[in-house]
Design an enzyme around this catalytic site. Structure first.
Site, PDB file in Angstrom:
ATOM      1  N   ARG A   1       0.874  -1.129  -0.068  1.00 61.69           N
ATOM      2  CA  ARG A   1       0.081  -0.006  -0.012  1.00 61.69           C
ATOM      3  C   ARG A   1       0.930   1.297   0.070  1.00 61.69           C
ATOM      4  NH1 ARG A   1      -5.537  -0.825   1.829  1.00 61.69           N
ATOM      5  NH2 ARG A   1      -6.013  -2.839   0.449  1.00 61.69           N
TER       6      ARG A   1
ATOM      7  N   ARG B   1      -3.634   6.652   1.076  1.00 60.23           N
ATOM      8  CA  ARG B   1      -4.116   7.605   1.835  1.00 60.23           C
ATOM      9  C   ARG B   1      -3.037   8.471   2.748  1.00 60.23           C
ATOM     10  NH1 ARG B   1      -9.634   4.723   3.333  1.00 60.23           N
ATOM     11  NH2 ARG B   1      -7.774   3.115   3.443  1.00 60.23           N
TER      12      ARG B   1
ATOM     13  N   ARG C   1      -6.927  11.157  -5.811  1.00 66.16           N
ATOM     14  CA  ARG C   1      -8.274  10.607  -5.589  1.00 66.16           C
ATOM     15  C   ARG C   1      -9.386  11.465  -5.722  1.00 66.16           C
ATOM     16  NH1 ARG C   1     -10.218   7.184  -0.405  1.00 66.16           N
ATOM     17  NH2 ARG C   1     -10.617   9.488   0.078  1.00 66.16           N
TER      18      ARG C   1
ATOM     19  N   ASP D   1      -6.548  -2.741  -7.470  1.00 61.97           N
ATOM     20  CA  ASP D   1      -7.097  -3.516  -6.541  1.00 61.97           C
ATOM     21  C   ASP D   1      -7.310  -4.869  -6.651  1.00 61.97           C
ATOM     22  OD1 ASP D   1      -8.401  -2.412  -3.615  1.00 61.97           O
ATOM     23  OD2 ASP D   1      -9.496  -4.248  -4.416  1.00 61.97           O
TER      24      ASP D   1
ATOM     25  N   TYR E   1     -14.667 -12.366  -0.457  1.00 65.78           N
ATOM     26  CA  TYR E   1     -15.247 -11.159  -0.790  1.00 65.78           C
ATOM     27  C   TYR E   1     -16.427 -11.416  -1.586  1.00 65.78           C
ATOM     28  CZ  TYR E   1     -11.456  -8.228   1.331  1.00 65.78           C
ATOM     29  OH  TYR E   1     -10.671  -7.763   2.154  1.00 65.78           O
TER      30      TYR E   1
END
Ligand code: CP3
Length: 341
Positions: free
Chosen positions: A14, A18, A27, A64, A141
């Protein structure tokens, strides 16, 4: 593989994310996370952002793991603060049977465009890592319809209807092989498989429902492209007790979370596989001096020689002070020099 180096190479799961103000800016320009993934120019921009700030030794494609189920028509969306969600869920064998066979080059062309653009922009400075989720992790998921704490639906599906689960995992395995080989042809120079949820399985369950499929993937990927070997890194979070079996899987490197001691892991598999990891990401929330001390401990624990890619044991979290990441990367390079003579 496991080439001689002057200092231990380092990248961070990552690393585009953020905690970086420039990521948040790009973003918001994209509108939302999926639009960012689907714009090759903006995905390229955020992939390169951490490399402009820090001396990382690799770039990782910005995307992703859930792009595959999205391309299969499951309707991926992100709700602020809630993580990923799917409009459609898999609950029965016929849901699995209805899943379409996708073509990565066609249905995920935005990923391949991002990969080629990033390679062009990197211009040989550092290698580009492509990635995918493991079939098991993707299946969790798709069955849960999003993230989960205990994965009880995915586990019930597996225990109640093992054949349907294997059918789903087979379909996902084919899609992952096609997706990763397309990334390699587009320019990815190494591959990481994220098996984030393999560690929630029983030991026989892990071999049957997760590792077997990753083995098939690792042995079906393009081994050499454009004259260079394409190494495969297999990361099962909480997979520390299965390292010997993972090392047996055709992977070139094993990603370790922070719960396994890297020196002990090296003794168990060091002759077969390189190791990647494994600093607790929580340490990045302390201070440069604590970070330096903890980096030093891991390097000392691994010891002399090659076969170590420094990384975190899982992704960096959004609250981390960007200056602490400089302290982390610089500490790895500075302290590791003494272990490579
Ligand atoms: O490592 C990198 O820098 C490459 C980019 C990358 C992202 N996701 C970007 C992302 C990679 C390799 C992933 C993989 C991924 N995605 C995994 C496996 C790795 C892991 O962390 O275990 C998983 C389980 C996912 C699914 C996913 N995507 C979740 C659970 C979330 C929400 C997490 C959160 O913190 O809210 C995402 C969204 C996501 N993927 C973000 C990023 C930077 C945050 C989205 C945002 O900007 O709001």
């Amino acid at each position: 593989m496991r080439q001689d180096v002057d200092v231990t190479p380092v990248w961070m799961m990552r690393q585009a994310g953020r905690y970086l103000p420039e990521y948040r800016k790009t973003r918001s320009k994209a509108g939302d996370f999926m639009s960012l993934c689907k714009s090759p120019e903006l995905a390229c921009e955020v992939t390169l952002q951490p490399l402009r700030r820090y001396a990382f030794d690799a770039a990782i494609l910005f995307s992703d793991i859930l792009t595959i189920p999205d391309a299969m028509g499951q309707g991926l969306f992100f709700e602020t603060g809630e993580g990923p969600r799917f409009k459609k869920v898999i609950r029965t064998q016929s849901d699995v049977e209805r899943l379409p066979v996708i073509s990565a080059e066609k249905d995920l062309s935005y990923v391949m465009s991002a990969v080629s653009l990033i390679r062009k922009e990197l211009n040989g400075s550092v290698p580009l890592i492509g990635f995918s989720g493991s079939p098991w992790t993707l299946a969790t998921y798709m069955i849960e319809g999003g993230g989960s704490k205990d994965f009880h639906r995915a586990k019930a599906f597996m225990y109640n209807d093992r054949n349907a689960m294997h059918l789903l995992l087979d379909k996902l395995t084919d899609a992952v092989i096609d997706y990763l080989n397309a990334q390699i042809r587009a320019g990815a120079q190494a591959i990481q498989i994220f098996d984030t949820w393999g560690g929630i399985l029983t030991t026989p369950g892990y071999f049957e429902f997760s590792l077997n499929y990753m083995k098939k993937i690792a042995s079906s990927l393009i081994k050499e492209y454009d004259g260079a070997v394409i190494p495969v890194i297999l990361f099962t979070k909480n997979g520390g007790q299965w390292l010997e079996k993972i090392a047996d899987s055709a992977a070139d490197a094993i990603g370790l979370d922070w719960t396994t001691e890297i020196g002990a892991a090296r003794q168990r598999v060091g002759g077969v596989c390189a190791l990647q990891g494994n600093m607790d990401p929580a340490i990045l929330r302390t201070s440069p001096s604590v970070i330096r001390k903890e980096v030093g401990k891991i390097l000392e624990n691994f010891g002399e020689g090659n076969g170590h890619i420094f990384n975190l044991g899982h992704g960096i979290t959004p609250e981390v002070d960007p200056d602490n990441v400089s302290a982390f990367v610089d500490a790895v390079h500075e302290i590791s020099a003494q272990y490579h003579t």
